[in-house]
Design a protein around this motif. Structure first.
Motif, mmCIF file in Angstrom:
data_model
loop_
_atom_site.group_PDB
_atom_site.id
_atom_site.type_symbol
_atom_site.label_atom_id
_atom_site.label_comp_id
_atom_site.label_asym_id
_atom_site.label_seq_id
_atom_site.Cartn_x
_atom_site.Cartn_y
_atom_site.Cartn_z
ATOM 1 N N ASN A 140 -7.457 -28.196 50.511
ATOM 2 C CA ASN A 140 -8.074 -29.313 51.246
ATOM 3 C C ASN A 140 -9.181 -28.819 52.167
ATOM 4 O O ASN A 140 -10.212 -29.447 52.322
ATOM 5 N N LEU A 141 -8.960 -27.648 52.741
ATOM 6 C CA LEU A 141 -9.930 -27.087 53.687
ATOM 7 C C LEU A 141 -11.284 -26.817 53.016
ATOM 8 O O LEU A 141 -12.322 -26.842 53.673
ATOM 9 N N ASP A 142 -11.247 -26.566 51.710
ATOM 10 C CA ASP A 142 -12.503 -26.314 50.990
ATOM 11 C C ASP A 142 -13.402 -27.544 50.992
ATOM 12 O O ASP A 142 -14.595 -27.454 50.694
ATOM 13 N N LEU A 143 -12.824 -28.700 51.296
ATOM 14 C CA LEU A 143 -13.619 -29.937 51.289
ATOM 15 C C LEU A 143 -14.324 -30.178 52.628
ATOM 16 O O LEU A 143 -15.107 -31.110 52.764
ATOM 17 N N ASP A 144 -14.040 -29.339 53.587
ATOM 18 C CA ASP A 144 -14.698 -29.451 54.898
ATOM 19 C C ASP A 144 -16.099 -28.809 54.791
ATOM 20 O O ASP A 144 -16.433 -28.209 53.774
ATOM 21 N N TYR A 145 -16.917 -28.913 55.848
ATOM 22 C CA TYR A 145 -18.163 -28.140 55.868
ATOM 23 C C TYR A 145 -17.780 -26.686 55.688
ATOM 24 O O TYR A 145 -16.809 -26.197 56.298
ATOM 25 N N ARG A 347 -26.712 -27.085 56.059
ATOM 26 C CA ARG A 347 -25.298 -26.790 56.362
ATOM 27 C C ARG A 347 -24.536 -26.143 55.216
ATOM 28 O O ARG A 347 -23.299 -26.088 55.243
ATOM 29 N N THR A 351 -19.859 -27.052 48.116
ATOM 30 C CA THR A 351 -18.754 -26.122 47.829
ATOM 31 C C THR A 351 -18.157 -26.422 46.461
ATOM 32 O O THR A 351 -17.755 -25.508 45.728
#
Ligand SMILES: Cc1ncc(COP(=O)(O)O)c(C=O)c1O
Length: 471
Positions: A140-145, A347, A351
């Protein structure tokens, strides 16, 4: 064209004023009529179901149904049993006729356009596989900036790839993922300008002038003075570079763009020596070196001087320009500055796409695709050599060591532009060298013959059709 929504309900923005005195039903009817009349809703477009619209607007379903049947009877909407309510065709005033489309250009027998790989060979199946892999395994963290350097997994596999295939001195900490070469070069030039560079040199022939090249224009917009340094049979003329006063030089050592010359070993060393003596930097555009044919593999310049060379790679030639992914391998002292330029610029690259490319590389599918493409381009290259030998034996062909373009030398005194124009009339796309030259350099008449987009079977008839123009 109306969106079909294949079973999913469309959303519709309508506002109801609950404080004014106008009844909700007439507001809704008027709102829908207005949306249709103004063309906001087009003929054939599907409306939300009465249940969905009622829920969205916080009104009763019966009220929406009443509105829909009123507009059905007025001819604004149509509905058939068992299917959604849609805007009636012709319910809104017809849009002004669009201007007639220009006649499509005639289909070419062969188009020797340079710079674009074989788009029909894009590994669609592998890309679909890698997309599933990436989406299935990402956190899930990969979907953050993300990190503006790029996804760690892609930088790690790319660094391994560049060490293995290009003999680069590659550390993931020095890699910045970019939107192709086009962005990579801008990030690097900005970082160098921030670090004090004032003048950037470009090969000549090379990207061309500010009129013909986005890269040269971008360098000017960053505030760098731009100069052109001649290229001869051994590659860039390093003594002319010395005299140019540039602190930065952008080069294509593995397969000079567009002459196809491979930078000679002694020039490679002279170039690195120039950078060391002048506190200069070399920006190496390693755009098509994956495709090399009958010469000893040459590693990237960066391997010789990792502190002085930026190597920029791209997926545009190996896969397709639409992928829009590239990478910068920066000297350790400037990697953070390039990453900062990337952060300011956008930015970080997508990803999701980076993880797809990483899955392709890690699985070996990228290498497999390259092997396949090498064989395809090698076949076309042989076909081009044979076709010229048969139909225009006086034309010398050079620059064939790598990539998917070569250079045809026309006879002295030939009018390059006239040949290009006459070939077009015979439905063959030929392209002159002049657009790659600086304004000052008027060189001998040459054609840059790309074979990325021309099928093997089209090469022979294409060359046959223009052979008399070439000799
Ligand atoms: C010399 C050269 N380098 C790099 C590229 C690739 O640019 P990008 O990665 O932005 O698609 C091209 C594209 O045609 C090119 O001609």
């Amino acid at each position: 064209m109306a969106i079909q929504w294949s079973g999913l309900g469309p959303e519709l923005l309508l506002r109801l004023d609950r404080r004014g005195g106008q009844p909700l039903r007439s507001q809704l009817e008027e709102g829908l009529r207005e949306a249709i009349r103004s063309g906001r809703l087009q003929g054939g477009e599907r409306l939300p179901s009465s249940r969905e619209l009622a829920r969205e607007l916080g009104i009763s379903r019966g009220l929406v149904q009443e509105c829909y049947s009123q507009l059905l009877s007025e001819g604004y909407l149509t509905s058939q049993i068992g299917s959604a309510t849609r805007v009636a065709m012709g319910a809104h005033p017809p849009r002004p006729e669009p201007p007639p489309r220009p006649e499509p250009p005639p289909r070419l027998i062969a188009d020797f356009r340079n710079g674009v790989p074989d788009l029909a060979s894009f590994p669609r199946g592998d890309w679909i596989w890698a997309t599933r892999e990436a989406c299935g395994s990402m956190a899930n963290l990969d979907l953050d900036y993300g990190d503006p350097h790029g996804a760690a997994v892609l930088r790690t596999v790319l660094a391994g790839y560049l060490r293995r295939v290009r003999a680069a001195s590659a550390d993931p900490a020095q890699m910045i993922v970019s939107t192709g070469f086009a962005q990579g070069i801008v990030l690097v030039l900005r970082a160098l300008a921030q670090a004090g560079a004032r003048c950037a040199a470009f090969e000549d022939p090379g990207p061309g002038t500010a009129d013909t090249s986005e890269t040269v224009r971008a360098a000017g917009a960053i505030g760098l003075r731009t100069v052109h340094v001649p290229v001869d049979d051994l590659g860039i003329d390093v003594s002319a570079l010395e005299d140019s006063g540039a602190q930065v030089v952008v080069v294509t050592p593995a397969h000079q763009s567009p002459t196809g010359v491979v930078l000679a070993a002694r020039r490679r060393h002279a170039l690195v020596d120039w950078a060391n003596r002048n506190d200069g930097f070399i920006v190496e555009d390693d755009y098509d070196s994956e495709f090399r044919y009958d010469r000893e593999p040459v590693g990237v310049l960066q391997g010789l001087a990792p502190d002085r060379v930026f190597t920029i790679g791209t997926a545009s030639k190996a896969l397709a320009p639409a992928v829009r992914l590239g990478w910068v391998l920066a000297p350790p002292s400037l990697a953070a500055a390039v990453a900062e330029e990337k952060r300011i610029s956008d930015r970080g690259s997508s990803t999701l796409d980076q993880l797809v490319l990483a899955a392709l590389l890690e699985s070996g599918r990228y290498d497999r695709h390259l092997r396949r493409m090498r064989a395809i381009y090698a076949g076309r290259r042989t076909g081009l050599i044979a076709a010229l030998a048969r139909h225009a034996p006086r034309v010398r062909l050079t620059g064939l060591a790598a990539g998917f373009h070569a250079v045809a030398h026309l006879q002295a005194g030939a009018d390059e532009q006239a040949v290009v124009t006459a070939a077009r009339e015979r439905r063959v796309g030929l392209y002159g060298m002049s657009s790659f030259r600086s304004a000052r350099a008027a060189g001998p008449p040459r054609l840059v013959l790309g074979f990325g987009q021309v099928g093997e079977r089209a090469i022979e008839p294409g060359i046959a059709a223009v052979a008399d123009l070439l000799t």
